[in-house]
Design an enzyme around this catalytic site. Structure first.
Site, PDB file in Angstrom:
ATOM      1  N   ASP A  14       0.839  -1.200   0.000  1.00 40.28           N
ATOM      2  CA  ASP A  14       0.000   0.000   0.000  1.00 40.28           C
ATOM      3  C   ASP A  14       0.877   1.254   0.000  1.00 40.28           C
ATOM      4  OD1 ASP A  14      -2.292   1.486   0.041  1.00 40.28           O
ATOM      5  OD2 ASP A  14      -2.793   1.096   2.136  1.00 40.28           O
ATOM      6  N   ARG A  18       0.080   7.665  -2.579  1.00 39.40           N
ATOM      7  CA  ARG A  18       0.579   8.747  -1.713  1.00 39.40           C
ATOM      8  C   ARG A  18       2.050   9.047  -2.006  1.00 39.40           C
ATOM      9  NH1 ARG A  18      -1.112   5.943   3.488  1.00 39.40           N
ATOM     10  NH2 ARG A  18      -1.519   4.294   1.971  1.00 39.40           N
ATOM     11  N   HIS A  31       2.687   3.518  -9.068  1.00 38.30           N
ATOM     12  CA  HIS A  31       2.554   2.082  -9.329  1.00 38.30           C
ATOM     13  C   HIS A  31       3.800   1.542 -10.042  1.00 38.30           C
ATOM     14  CE1 HIS A  31      -1.387   2.161  -7.690  1.00 38.30           C
ATOM     15  NE2 HIS A  31      -1.958   2.801  -8.698  1.00 38.30           N
ATOM     16  N   ASP A  61     -11.946  -5.514  -4.856  1.00 41.46           N
ATOM     17  CA  ASP A  61     -12.582  -4.216  -4.599  1.00 41.46           C
ATOM     18  C   ASP A  61     -11.892  -3.068  -5.339  1.00 41.46           C
ATOM     19  OD1 ASP A  61     -14.779  -4.901  -2.932  1.00 41.46           O
ATOM     20  OD2 ASP A  61     -13.345  -5.380  -1.344  1.00 41.46           O
ATOM     21  N   LEU A 125      11.942 -19.847  -4.817  1.00 41.51           N
ATOM     22  CA  LEU A 125      10.900 -19.019  -4.195  1.00 41.51           C
ATOM     23  C   LEU A 125       9.579 -19.293  -4.884  1.00 41.51           C
ATOM     24  CD1 LEU A 125      10.210 -16.584  -2.251  1.00 41.51           C
ATOM     25  CD2 LEU A 125      10.491 -15.105  -4.254  1.00 41.51           C
ATOM     26  N   SER A 161      -8.055  -5.886   4.643  1.00 41.09           N
ATOM     27  CA  SER A 161      -8.613  -5.588   3.321  1.00 41.09           C
ATOM     28  C   SER A 161      -8.899  -6.827   2.470  1.00 41.09           C
ATOM     29  CB  SER A 161      -7.680  -4.633   2.561  1.00 41.09           C
ATOM     30  OG  SER A 161      -7.490  -3.435   3.280  1.00 41.09           O
ATOM     31  N   GLU A 172       1.773 -13.542  12.161  1.00 39.32           N
ATOM     32  CA  GLU A 172       2.242 -12.356  12.870  1.00 39.32           C
ATOM     33  C   GLU A 172       2.014 -11.162  11.942  1.00 39.32           C
ATOM     34  OE1 GLU A 172       3.330 -12.229  15.974  1.00 39.32           O
ATOM     35  OE2 GLU A 172       3.090 -14.391  16.210  1.00 39.32           O
TER      36      GLU A 172
HETATM   37  C1  FPP Z   1      -1.843   0.232  -3.286  1.00 37.80           C
HETATM   38  O1  FPP Z   1      -1.414   1.568  -3.324  1.00 37.80           O
HETATM   39  C2  FPP Z   1      -1.372  -0.473  -4.416  1.00 37.80           C
HETATM   40  C3  FPP Z   1      -2.144  -1.039  -5.385  1.00 37.80           C
HETATM   41  C4  FPP Z   1      -3.605  -1.012  -5.396  1.00 37.80           C
HETATM   42  C5  FPP Z   1      -1.544  -1.709  -6.517  1.00 37.80           C
HETATM   43  C6  FPP Z   1      -0.377  -2.591  -6.204  1.00 37.80           C
HETATM   44  C7  FPP Z   1       0.469  -2.538  -7.367  1.00 37.80           C
HETATM   45  C8  FPP Z   1       1.785  -2.461  -7.368  1.00 37.80           C
HETATM   46  C9  FPP Z   1       2.630  -2.549  -6.167  1.00 37.80           C
HETATM   47  C10 FPP Z   1       2.422  -2.197  -8.659  1.00 37.80           C
HETATM   48  C11 FPP Z   1       3.268  -3.233  -9.188  1.00 37.80           C
HETATM   49  C12 FPP Z   1       2.898  -4.622  -8.944  1.00 37.80           C
HETATM   50  C13 FPP Z   1       3.304  -5.614  -9.732  1.00 37.80           C
HETATM   51  C14 FPP Z   1       2.973  -6.988  -9.387  1.00 37.80           C
HETATM   52  C15 FPP Z   1       4.077  -5.364 -10.955  1.00 37.80           C
HETATM   53  P1  FPP Z   1      -2.508   2.683  -3.433  1.00 37.80           P
HETATM   54  O2  FPP Z   1      -2.651   3.029  -4.871  1.00 37.80           O
HETATM   55  O3  FPP Z   1      -3.750   2.244  -2.750  1.00 37.80           O
HETATM   56  O4  FPP Z   1      -1.802   3.840  -2.658  1.00 37.80           O
HETATM   57  P2  FPP Z   1      -2.500   4.941  -1.764  1.00 37.80           P
HETATM   58  O5  FPP Z   1      -3.187   4.222  -0.627  1.00 37.80           O
HETATM   59  O6  FPP Z   1      -1.349   5.752  -1.304  1.00 37.80           O
HETATM   60  O7  FPP Z   1      -3.435   5.685  -2.659  1.00 37.80           O
END
Ligand code: FPP
Length: 211
Positions: A14, A18, A31, A61, A125, A161, A172
């Site tokens: 997450d 931000r 991203h 979601d 892995l 979530s 943990e």
């Molecule tokens: C949450 O941050 C992140 C996501 C919903 C997407 C997760 C995706 C990646 C980590 C990108 C790359 C992944 C791969 C597998 C190539 P957010 O957008 O909710 O951030 P925020 O809470 O700060 O708005």
């Protein structure tokens, strides 16, 4: 090597949005930086004693997000799978994608199949990417994974979530303020150090009191 264990670590990645906002960048840039963090963590995991790593890339979601962001994420996942497969092979990583596939764009489904097929023999892995994943849906369908030992959530929020609810029964939990794009191999080591300092009881008594 931190400890010769074979842990199942799960991460809620997450904070991409931000991270980008703080730099006046579009969310998509966050991203993309998040994808670099995925590469770093995947490459650090085996030496840190992690045998299985499950990453929450897109929740069922998350379809509620603006269509442009969703489309950018889907393209990013497909690009990641295509471009990372040689490195995954080199590092003997076996990749699987969990979650629903029937709502994903066809090029992503093709990229998933190709990456899974190419990396199927990897033994260093077990990497699972959760895309269009809902733990409640997975439980209802009987699609559960091995137990999670350590669940990490970046970005400062402290909730699950709908991620691996069944598998985290005795996990943990480790929450960090670090935004996912900033998460490094050292952060993974910190989380594992915290994990190893905890006493897991699985409902029993502490070792000293058990006699
Ligand atoms: C949450 O941050 C992140 C996501 C919903 C997407 C997760 C995706 C990646 C980590 C990108 C790359 C992944 C791969 C597998 C190539 P957010 O957008 O909710 O951030 P925020 O809470 O700060 O708005």
């Amino acid at each position: 090597m931190l400890q010769s264990t074979s842990l199942h670590v799960a991460i809620i990645m997450d904070g991409n949005g931000r991270w980008a906002a703080r730099r006046s960048l579009p969310r998509a840039a966050g991203h993309r930086a998040g994808a670099d963090a995925v590469r770093r963590v995947v490459e650090a995991a085996p030496d840190a004693g992690v045998a299985a790593l499950t990453l929450f890339a897109f929740s069922s979601d998350n379809w509620k997000r603006p269509p442009g962001e969703v489309a950018a994420l889907m393209r990013l996942f497909a690009r990641y799978l295509r471009s990372e497969t040689p490195r995954l092979l080199q590092n003997r990583v076996r990749l699987d994608v969990i979650g629903r596939r029937d709502r994903l764009p066809a090029p992503l489904v093709t990229a998933i199949r190709a990456a899974e097929l190419a990396t199927g023999a990897g033994t260093a892995l077990r990497l699972r990417l959760a895309v269009d994943y809902s733990a409640r849906a997975a439980i209802a369908a009987g699609e559960t994974l091995p137990d999670v030992d350590l669940l990490i959530r970046t970005g400062g929020e402290q909730r699950l979530s709908d991620f691996l609810l069944w598998e985290c029964a005795y996990a943990e939990l480790y929450f960090t303020e670090t935004m996912w794009p900033d998460f490094s191999a050292a952060d993974l080591t910190d989380a594992l150090r915290a994990f190893h300092s905890r006493q897991r009881r699985f409902g029993g008594l502490p070792e000293a009191a058990a006699g």
